[in-house]
Design a protein around this motif. Structure first.
Motif, mmCIF file in Angstrom:
data_model
loop_
_atom_site.group_PDB
_atom_site.id
_atom_site.type_symbol
_atom_site.label_atom_id
_atom_site.label_comp_id
_atom_site.label_asym_id
_atom_site.label_seq_id
_atom_site.Cartn_x
_atom_site.Cartn_y
_atom_site.Cartn_z
ATOM 1 N N PHE A 8 44.452 35.816 41.575
ATOM 2 C CA PHE A 8 43.092 36.309 41.492
ATOM 3 C C PHE A 8 42.299 35.854 42.705
ATOM 4 O O PHE A 8 42.652 34.893 43.370
ATOM 5 C CB PHE A 8 42.406 35.906 40.176
ATOM 6 C CG PHE A 8 42.476 34.455 39.835
ATOM 7 C CD1 PHE A 8 41.517 33.561 40.277
ATOM 8 C CD2 PHE A 8 43.511 33.976 39.043
ATOM 9 C CE1 PHE A 8 41.581 32.215 39.950
ATOM 10 C CE2 PHE A 8 43.585 32.633 38.714
ATOM 11 C CZ PHE A 8 42.619 31.746 39.163
ATOM 12 N N SER A 9 41.231 36.603 42.972
ATOM 13 C CA SER A 9 40.414 36.346 44.157
ATOM 14 C C SER A 9 39.389 35.266 43.872
ATOM 15 O O SER A 9 39.195 34.859 42.729
ATOM 16 C CB SER A 9 39.706 37.632 44.582
ATOM 17 O OG SER A 9 38.729 37.975 43.620
ATOM 18 N N ARG A 10 38.690 34.843 44.927
ATOM 19 C CA ARG A 10 37.622 33.852 44.778
ATOM 20 C C ARG A 10 36.482 34.396 43.934
ATOM 21 O O ARG A 10 35.698 33.644 43.383
ATOM 22 C CB ARG A 10 37.080 33.437 46.142
ATOM 23 C CG ARG A 10 38.051 32.576 46.929
ATOM 24 C CD ARG A 10 37.449 32.145 48.215
ATOM 25 N NE ARG A 10 37.139 33.331 49.036
ATOM 26 C CZ ARG A 10 36.766 33.272 50.292
ATOM 27 N NH1 ARG A 10 36.626 32.117 50.889
ATOM 28 N NH2 ARG A 10 36.529 34.366 50.973
ATOM 29 N N GLN A 11 36.388 35.710 43.832
ATOM 30 C CA GLN A 11 35.353 36.333 43.002
ATOM 31 C C GLN A 11 35.811 36.506 41.555
ATOM 32 O O GLN A 11 35.075 37.034 40.734
ATOM 33 C CB GLN A 11 34.960 37.707 43.565
ATOM 34 C CG GLN A 11 34.285 37.665 44.910
ATOM 35 C CD GLN A 11 35.257 37.424 46.061
ATOM 36 O OE1 GLN A 11 36.417 37.813 46.004
ATOM 37 N NE2 GLN A 11 34.790 36.751 47.090
ATOM 38 N N GLY A 12 37.039 36.097 41.262
ATOM 39 C CA GLY A 12 37.549 36.180 39.899
ATOM 40 C C GLY A 12 38.215 37.498 39.556
ATOM 41 O O GLY A 12 38.511 37.764 38.394
ATOM 42 N N LYS A 13 38.497 38.336 40.553
ATOM 43 C CA LYS A 13 39.155 39.626 40.320
ATOM 44 C C LYS A 13 40.661 39.408 40.230
ATOM 45 O O LYS A 13 41.274 38.867 41.148
ATOM 46 C CB LYS A 13 38.867 40.604 41.456
ATOM 47 C CG LYS A 13 37.406 40.878 41.680
ATOM 48 C CD LYS A 13 36.961 41.993 40.804
ATOM 49 C CE LYS A 13 35.536 42.378 41.199
ATOM 50 N NZ LYS A 13 34.862 43.100 40.204
ATOM 51 N N LEU A 14 41.243 39.848 39.137
ATOM 52 C CA LEU A 14 42.680 39.725 38.942
ATOM 53 C C LEU A 14 43.409 40.704 39.853
ATOM 54 O O LEU A 14 43.080 41.889 39.884
ATOM 55 C CB LEU A 14 43.033 40.003 37.477
ATOM 56 C CG LEU A 14 44.478 39.768 37.075
ATOM 57 C CD1 LEU A 14 44.831 38.285 37.181
ATOM 58 C CD2 LEU A 14 44.710 40.249 35.656
ATOM 59 N N ARG A 15 44.371 40.207 40.613
ATOM 60 C CA ARG A 15 45.116 41.054 41.544
ATOM 61 C C ARG A 15 46.563 41.274 41.114
ATOM 62 O O ARG A 15 47.168 42.272 41.463
ATOM 63 C CB ARG A 15 45.085 40.459 42.951
ATOM 64 C CG ARG A 15 43.700 40.332 43.531
ATOM 65 C CD ARG A 15 43.021 41.667 43.569
ATOM 66 N NE ARG A 15 41.688 41.575 44.189
ATOM 67 C CZ ARG A 15 40.742 42.444 43.986
ATOM 68 N NH1 ARG A 15 40.940 43.465 43.186
ATOM 69 N NH2 ARG A 15 39.577 42.313 44.568
ATOM 70 N N LEU A 16 47.135 40.334 40.376
ATOM 71 C CA LEU A 16 48.509 40.456 39.919
ATOM 72 C C LEU A 16 48.666 39.562 38.705
ATOM 73 O O LEU A 16 48.089 38.469 38.658
ATOM 74 C CB LEU A 16 49.460 40.018 41.036
ATOM 75 C CG LEU A 16 50.949 40.143 40.809
ATOM 76 C CD1 LEU A 16 51.608 40.654 42.082
ATOM 77 C CD2 LEU A 16 51.554 38.813 40.448
ATOM 78 N N GLN A 17 49.432 40.020 37.718
ATOM 79 C CA GLN A 17 49.731 39.197 36.553
ATOM 80 C C GLN A 17 51.170 39.428 36.131
ATOM 81 O O GLN A 17 51.652 40.553 36.151
ATOM 82 C CB GLN A 17 48.778 39.513 35.403
ATOM 83 C CG GLN A 17 48.825 40.949 34.925
ATOM 84 C CD GLN A 17 47.891 41.204 33.764
ATOM 85 O OE1 GLN A 17 47.801 40.392 32.846
ATOM 86 N NE2 GLN A 17 47.183 42.323 33.809
ATOM 87 N N LYS A 18 51.852 38.363 35.808
ATOM 88 C CA LYS A 18 53.227 38.468 35.341
ATOM 89 C C LYS A 18 53.367 37.523 34.160
ATOM 90 O O LYS A 18 53.065 36.326 34.261
ATOM 91 C CB LYS A 18 54.193 38.068 36.470
ATOM 92 C CG LYS A 18 55.637 38.242 36.144
ATOM 93 C CD LYS A 18 56.009 39.698 36.098
ATOM 94 C CE LYS A 18 57.506 39.860 35.947
ATOM 95 N NZ LYS A 18 57.915 41.251 35.978
ATOM 96 N N TRP A 19 53.801 38.057 33.035
ATOM 97 C CA TRP A 19 53.948 37.287 31.801
ATOM 98 C C TRP A 19 55.426 37.155 31.497
ATOM 99 O O TRP A 19 56.149 38.144 31.456
ATOM 100 C CB TRP A 19 53.212 37.980 30.655
ATOM 101 C CG TRP A 19 51.769 38.150 30.963
ATOM 102 C CD1 TRP A 19 51.184 39.211 31.602
ATOM 103 C CD2 TRP A 19 50.726 37.212 30.710
ATOM 104 N NE1 TRP A 19 49.840 38.980 31.754
ATOM 105 C CE2 TRP A 19 49.531 37.775 31.210
ATOM 106 C CE3 TRP A 19 50.683 35.961 30.101
ATOM 107 C CZ2 TRP A 19 48.304 37.119 31.126
ATOM 108 C CZ3 TRP A 19 49.460 35.318 30.014
ATOM 109 C CH2 TRP A 19 48.288 35.889 30.515
#
Length: 156
Positions: A8-19
């Protein structure tokens, strides 16, 4: 075992997630919200490890992105930090000094690289060279398929 990996970015935007463990969508959203809030609220130059629920959280900031992993309580934090670093090295090698926009516009490549590095939350391949060869082969195959499709369309 790594339970999840978030970028995630410094602004809190999720860019990638892997569970790597099954979670409901509601639980995923809560984990993402908690991780972003916890990590972004920490002052600079603090420890990159923290305890959250029954997990160890390991994170590292690279440029404008935070790489965050949730580990089982008995797992080695330093090894997880190395895994995050290896992932960044692989992204750098593939994209040539990776940036947030590379992840945004080429997320399928970022996921593909991650899938070559980790499987089921465990390290699958440690060699940067081996992953690089796999990525080159995948790109070559994709180019061949695109050329074949173009040729087929031009024949019609």
């Amino acid at each position: 075992m790594i339970r999840f990996l978030l970028l995630f970015s410094r602004q809190g935007k999720l860019r990638l997630q892997k569970w790597f463990t099954p979670q409901t969508d509601r639980e995923k959203k809560k984990v993402i919200r908690d991780m972003v809030m916890l990590v972004l609220s920490r002052p600079p130059r603090t420890c990159n490890f923290l305890q959250w629920r029954d997990l160890k959280i390991v994170y590292k900031r690279y440029a404008s992105l935070y790489f965050c992993a949730g580990l089982d309580d008995q797992d080695n934090e330093l090894l997880a930090l190395e895994v995050l670093h290896r992932y960044v090295e692989l992204l750098d090698k593939y994209f040539g000094n990776v940036c947030e926009l590379d992840i945004i516009f080429n997320f399928e490549k970022a996921y593909y690289i991650l899938d070559e590095l980790l499987m089921a939350g465990e390290i699958l391949e440690t060699s940067k060279f081996a992953v690089g060869v796999i990525m080159e082969e995948a790109d070559t195959l994709q180019e061949i398929q695109c050329l074949a499709q173009r040729h087929a369309h031009s024949q019609q």
